[in-house]
Scaffold this motif. Sequence first.
Motif, short mmCIF file in Angstrom:
data_model
loop_
_atom_site.label_atom_id
_atom_site.label_comp_id
_atom_site.label_asym_id
_atom_site.label_seq_id
_atom_site.Cartn_x
_atom_site.Cartn_y
_atom_site.Cartn_z
N ALA B 42 88.39 17.62 68.45
CA ALA B 42 89.78 17.75 67.97
C ALA B 42 90.40 16.38 67.74
N VAL B 43 90.18 15.46 68.70
CA VAL B 43 90.72 14.10 68.56
C VAL B 43 90.13 13.45 67.31
N VAL B 113 98.63 21.31 64.94
CA VAL B 113 98.20 21.17 66.34
C VAL B 113 96.71 21.47 66.39
N ILE B 114 95.94 20.55 66.95
CA ILE B 114 94.49 20.77 67.03
C ILE B 114 94.07 20.86 68.49
N LEU B 115 93.33 21.91 68.82
CA LEU B 115 92.79 22.10 70.16
C LEU B 115 91.30 22.37 70.03
N GLY B 116 90.57 22.29 71.14
CA GLY B 116 89.19 22.74 71.16
C GLY B 116 89.16 24.25 71.22
N LYS B 117 88.04 24.87 70.81
CA LYS B 117 88.02 26.34 70.83
C LYS B 117 87.94 26.89 72.25
N GLN B 118 87.31 26.14 73.17
CA GLN B 118 87.28 26.59 74.55
C GLN B 118 86.99 25.38 75.43
N SER B 119 87.37 25.48 76.69
CA SER B 119 86.98 24.42 77.62
C SER B 119 85.71 24.90 78.31
N ILE B 120 84.82 23.95 78.62
CA ILE B 120 83.52 24.35 79.15
C ILE B 120 83.56 24.64 80.64
#
Lengths: 309, 249
Positions: B42-43, B113-120
């Motif tokens: 995302a970054v 706004v950008i996020l990751g699809k899930q946290s691991i």
Amino acid sequence: MSTLVIAEHDNSTLNGATLNAVTAAQALGADIDILVAGAGCGAVGEQAAAVAGVNKVLVADNAAYGHQLAENVALLIAEVGAGYDNIVAAATTNGKNTMPRVAALLDVAQISDIIAVESADTFKRPIYAGNVIATVQSADAKKVITVRTTAFDAAAAEGGSASVEAVGAAHDAGISEFVGEELAQSDRPELTAASVVISGGRGMQNGENFKLLDGIADKLGAAIGASRAAVDAGFVPNDMQVGQTGKIVAPDLYIAVGISGAIQHLAGMKDSKVIVAINKDEDAPIFQVADYGLVADLFEALPELEGKL
Amino acid sequence: MKVLVAVKRVVDYNVKVRAKADGSDVDLNNVKMAINPFCEIAVEEAVRLKEAGVATEVVVVSVGEKPCQEQIRTALALGADRGVQVETEGSVEPLVVAKLLKGVVEKEQPQLVILGKQSIDGDNNQTGQMLGALTNMAQGTFASEVKIDGDAVSVTREVDGGLQTVKLKLPAIVTTDLRLNEPRYASLPNIMKAKKKPLDVFSPADLGVEVTSHLTQLKVEPPAERQAGIKVASVDELVDKLKNEAKVI
């Protein structure tokens, strides 16, 4: 107590994942209704009504729901679901896309990817790429749940006689539109539903070599999967990826070829009944989960295996 | 336009996490922590939008305890302009994170706004979608391609059967999938420069959010162990075992 199951479908056929979600919903011990949201989806409504154990099928047929855009469908589910104690969907990309939006609209938590129902408010779900199983209890009056389909048997697709009702609610949030899609064409069984899966990894070396898996897959009626390494290297398309961030499979037989067995890949296949690994590195981690391991060069072993099946 | 990126501090993806013996939680003592891999993507996407002249400012936000400032600094070293930490105690559920992020969105007014699809760690895959619902923004989840097109963004999504493209009105939310890009490494000079970039800290109260808990983790346990397998010597033996012992073919 009542449970609303969200149907997964392509406007003409009810996806098998819905049947697994119905079984999970039955474990909650409540009456089950199914919501079919789509455009021209009448046939899906009839298929849903035939599913054993279903009380009522609600069909919301509207152009706004045709491509399952989360912005529109979530508004519908939140409205229809307001009268239910549980809202359940399969943890497919559609379910994962829409359900958290529903949960937030209803101001409740979502319980993702459950693998077991302990009681009406307590569930088991894998975390940390499946290295740990957490038991979680929800304090919300209404539960929004997505279901790992491989953890629940499919409900019988026939034998039910639910009534079908139309839902008039039309929600078009007007902030998103469908442009197009590129779906991979395949005659093989669907990866998540296949009883045999054969997967290739980086050891396949290139996309052309994946053809070595075709003959074996044909003989076993298997689906073909891949590790992330094989997808990232461009050998095969991403929808074939098995793992934490790809598809989760649990077939009777999983054959891993040229796959080292990283944590993230194991997260997608370690619930398979029998695991076979073919790898030339005898220290590869995949051998720690494989029931049968063959240390061999896959380019020799695969043709031989095909010949002997 | 302004881009807001959410990042999470998680266990490094190479670490094999174990449940504590008493089953109360996972054992995170002395475990290497890192920025969640999807958040890194995302970054990277935000920084590329800036390099392409589309984004004017990249703000990175993290919700968590004080050490998450390390991950914000990492994002700053990768090219983000400034950081925001929302300081919370302990772990916070996705719904609460989404509410806190909504507070930051209202302050910052980003266009994307950008996020990751899930946290691991939690493997929830919820926060971006929930933020979409709370802010009434459109969402492009599991993105493998993002193109800004005037006052809209075109997002190609990885779906079960292949790829799907949607067009979203800005401001919008994108959650990243693995194939969106290849994140860069931070260079030493950029790591030094990142230390001087501004980082604001807010409390949930500053954002008008009450931290609540809807879910209780009753216990954690290791998954069922698989029986140790055997190594076979030849393809013949393998086929024989599968036919006669495992009876799966």
